[in-house]
Every structure is written in structure tokens, then in C-alpha cells.
Design a protein around this motif. Structure first.
Motif, PDB file in Angstrom:
ATOM      1  N   HIS A 107       0.830  -1.210   0.000  1.00  0.00           N
ATOM      2  CA  HIS A 107       0.000   0.000   0.000  1.00  0.00           C
ATOM      3  C   HIS A 107       0.862   1.255   0.000  1.00  0.00           C
ATOM      4  O   HIS A 107       0.642   2.189  -0.779  1.00  0.00           O
ATOM      5  N   ASP A 108       1.860   1.299   0.882  1.00  0.00           N
ATOM      6  CA  ASP A 108       2.705   2.491   1.004  1.00  0.00           C
ATOM      7  C   ASP A 108       3.504   2.770  -0.266  1.00  0.00           C
ATOM      8  O   ASP A 108       3.857   3.926  -0.535  1.00  0.00           O
ATOM      9  N   ARG A 109       3.767   1.726  -1.054  1.00  0.00           N
ATOM     10  CA  ARG A 109       4.540   1.896  -2.286  1.00  0.00           C
ATOM     11  C   ARG A 109       3.647   2.054  -3.514  1.00  0.00           C
ATOM     12  O   ARG A 109       4.143   2.069  -4.637  1.00  0.00           O
ATOM     13  N   GLY A 110       2.333   2.141  -3.288  1.00  0.00           N
ATOM     14  CA  GLY A 110       1.415   2.306  -4.397  1.00  0.00           C
ATOM     15  C   GLY A 110       1.279   1.075  -5.275  1.00  0.00           C
ATOM     16  O   GLY A 110       0.924   1.183  -6.456  1.00  0.00           O
ATOM     17  N   LEU A 111       1.535  -0.108  -4.699  1.00  0.00           N
ATOM     18  CA  LEU A 111       1.528  -1.347  -5.479  1.00  0.00           C
ATOM     19  C   LEU A 111       0.339  -2.247  -5.176  1.00  0.00           C
ATOM     20  O   LEU A 111       0.108  -3.229  -5.895  1.00  0.00           O
ATOM     21  N   LEU A 112      -0.419  -1.932  -4.126  1.00  0.00           N
ATOM     22  CA  LEU A 112      -1.462  -2.865  -3.707  1.00  0.00           C
ATOM     23  C   LEU A 112      -2.581  -2.970  -4.730  1.00  0.00           C
ATOM     24  O   LEU A 112      -3.098  -4.062  -4.999  1.00  0.00           O
ATOM     25  N   GLU A 113      -2.969  -1.849  -5.331  1.00  0.00           N
ATOM     26  CA  GLU A 113      -4.071  -1.883  -6.294  1.00  0.00           C
ATOM     27  C   GLU A 113      -3.707  -2.654  -7.561  1.00  0.00           C
ATOM     28  O   GLU A 113      -4.591  -3.167  -8.247  1.00  0.00           O
ATOM     29  N   SER A 114      -2.435  -2.742  -7.862  1.00  0.00           N
ATOM     30  CA  SER A 114      -2.008  -3.458  -9.071  1.00  0.00           C
ATOM     31  C   SER A 114      -1.456  -4.843  -8.761  1.00  0.00           C
ATOM     32  O   SER A 114      -0.967  -5.541  -9.663  1.00  0.00           O
ATOM     33  N   THR A 115      -1.540  -5.259  -7.500  1.00  0.00           N
ATOM     34  CA  THR A 115      -1.027  -6.567  -7.094  1.00  0.00           C
ATOM     35  C   THR A 115      -2.129  -7.341  -6.386  1.00  0.00           C
ATOM     36  O   THR A 115      -2.672  -6.883  -5.377  1.00  0.00           O
ATOM     37  N   LEU A 116      -2.476  -8.506  -6.889  1.00  0.00           N
ATOM     38  CA  LEU A 116      -3.464  -9.367  -6.239  1.00  0.00           C
ATOM     39  C   LEU A 116      -2.737 -10.357  -5.350  1.00  0.00           C
ATOM     40  O   LEU A 116      -1.861 -11.095  -5.810  1.00  0.00           O
ATOM     41  N   VAL A 117      -3.094 -10.381  -4.078  1.00  0.00           N
ATOM     42  CA  VAL A 117      -2.521 -11.334  -3.127  1.00  0.00           C
ATOM     43  C   VAL A 117      -3.579 -12.384  -2.811  1.00  0.00           C
ATOM     44  O   VAL A 117      -4.693 -12.049  -2.402  1.00  0.00           O
TER      45      VAL A 117
END
Length: 217
Positions: A107-117
Motif C-alpha cells: 500500500h505504502d509503495r502504491g503497489l497494492l491496487e495493481s497486485t493481487l494477493v
């Protein structure tokens, strides 16, 4: 794998002690940190084994890769509810800490929306505890009802789909089939889940399920 970014991602020494401690100084925590570094480096697909490693003070090395194989004492695996290497008292806090650190960092690196866990196993555990012959408590394999966790990739937080009966034996409400999960994953990745793959004259859909669209709204 040989390009500069992914190759350097494997060097966890580039992370501060504070960050490594936040993920947990255990195989699962450090592998989740490595997963975040690989995603940052542009790797498109990462699999993390769920092994938490030996619990503190555990002799004999602990489980090699099957920390969650909690059959109990009748298979020599100790108390499934204790704090040993095969116990929820060790494995669950390790998973919680590692996932919390992973979600926060993405989230802090702006990657959560483009990464599915996706966090899941291949089956659940028997709803009733086995203590045969006085053996240390454990539970056996149980495919009838289990859970999966999805985060990021457009999935909205706090959504729950389906419910079990009161002892977690069978699905009581809105069952999610494996093919529904695969269709949901394809949807999150922007891949048409109904698309067909043709090979050697055979044409088959990527998934025969239906995506859980309410996870995204």
C-alpha cells in the motif's frame, strides 16, 4: 530472473533490520518480504510457500515445508493448538505479522491496487478434533469447507462471501467453487475469464466459473 532488478531483489540485506523484523525473522516472514521486493522489481507472478519454520526452542529442526499439516500427536506432529512448530500458537501469529507487513508495504509503495494477493491452501481441516488413544490434539484433511483470502488487485476490504455451519464442517450459504475463485483471479488481473484456449484442436475456457464481482464494488 537474470536482469538487474530481480537479481538484486534476492538480496534481503538491502532491507533495514527494522523492516526485516516487522515481517518476522522466520522463513514465511522473510519470503513475504522477498515477494514484495520481487513485485517491486517487476516480477509478474510470485509464489510463497507457507512454511513458518521451527518454533523458538524447537528441537529437531521443525517442519521442512508443511507447518500447517496439523494432524496432531497421532502422526508425531505435536499439539495443533500449542506453540510448537506444528501449532497454531506459533504459525498463526507468524502469518498475521508477515501478511500485515506485506499489505502495508504494498500500500505504502502504491503497489497494492495493481497486485493481487491470494492466501490459501488446497483443503481445510476436520471440524472435530482427533484425540484418539489420548494422542495430542490435531485435525485431519477436510475438503468440504475451507477459506481463501484475497487482497489488493481492486478487491475491496472487509468483504466476506459465503458462510459455513457453526462448526465449519460444510458450506451453509453461497458456496464458492474452485472455478469461481479462478474466474475471480482472472477478472482481477484483467484477463477475460471466459476466453478460450485452443491446443491440439481442443478449445477450452480459461475458467468454467463465475467471478465474484461483489468483491470489487
Amino acid at each position: 530472473a537474470t536482469s538487474t532488478g530481480p537479481r538484486e531483489a534476492f538480496d534481503l540485506g538491502r532491507e533495514s533490520d527494522r523492516v526485516r523484523d516487522r515481517y518476522g525473522r522466520n522463513p514465511l516472514g522473510q519470503n513475504l518480504l522477498l515477494a514484495r521486493r520481487l513485485v517491486e522489481a517487476g516480477v509478474g507472478f510470485v509464489t510463497v510457500n507457507g512454511s513458518t519454520g521451527p518454533a523458538p526452542g524447537q528441537t529437531g529442526g521443525g517442519p521442512p515445508s508443511s507447518s500447517w499439516d496439523m494432524h496432531g500427536g497421532d502422526m508425531g506432529m505435536g499439539n495443533a493448538f500449542g506453540s510448537g512448530s506444528y501449532g497454531m500458537g506459533w504459525c498463526q501469529p507468524v502469518l498475521d505479522a508477515g501478511l500485515a507487513a506485506l499489505f502495508t508495504d504494498l500500500h505504502d509503495r502504491g503497489l497494492l491496487e495493481s497486485t493481487l494477493v491470494v492466501v490459501m491452501g488446497e483443503f481445510g481441516r476436520t471440524p472435530r478434533i482427533n484425540q484418539l488413544g489420548g494422542a495430542t490434539p490435531g485435525r485431519q484433511h477436510w475438503p468440504a469447507c475451507y477459506t481463501a483470502l484475497l487482497a489488493g488487485g481492486g478487491v475491496q476490504g472487509g468483504r466476506v462471501v459465503g458462510a459455513s455451519d457453526r462448526i465449519g464442517a460444510y458450506v451453509r450459504d453461497r458456496p464458492v467453487r474452485p472455478q469461481d475463485l479462478s474466474a475471480t483471479i482472472f477478472h482481477a488481473l484483467g484477463v477475460p475469464w471466459e476466453a478460450r484456449v485452443t491446443r491440439e484442436g481442443l478449445s477450452r475456457p480459461l475458467s468454467t466459473g463465475e467471478p465474484l464481482l461483489d468483491l470489487f464494488t
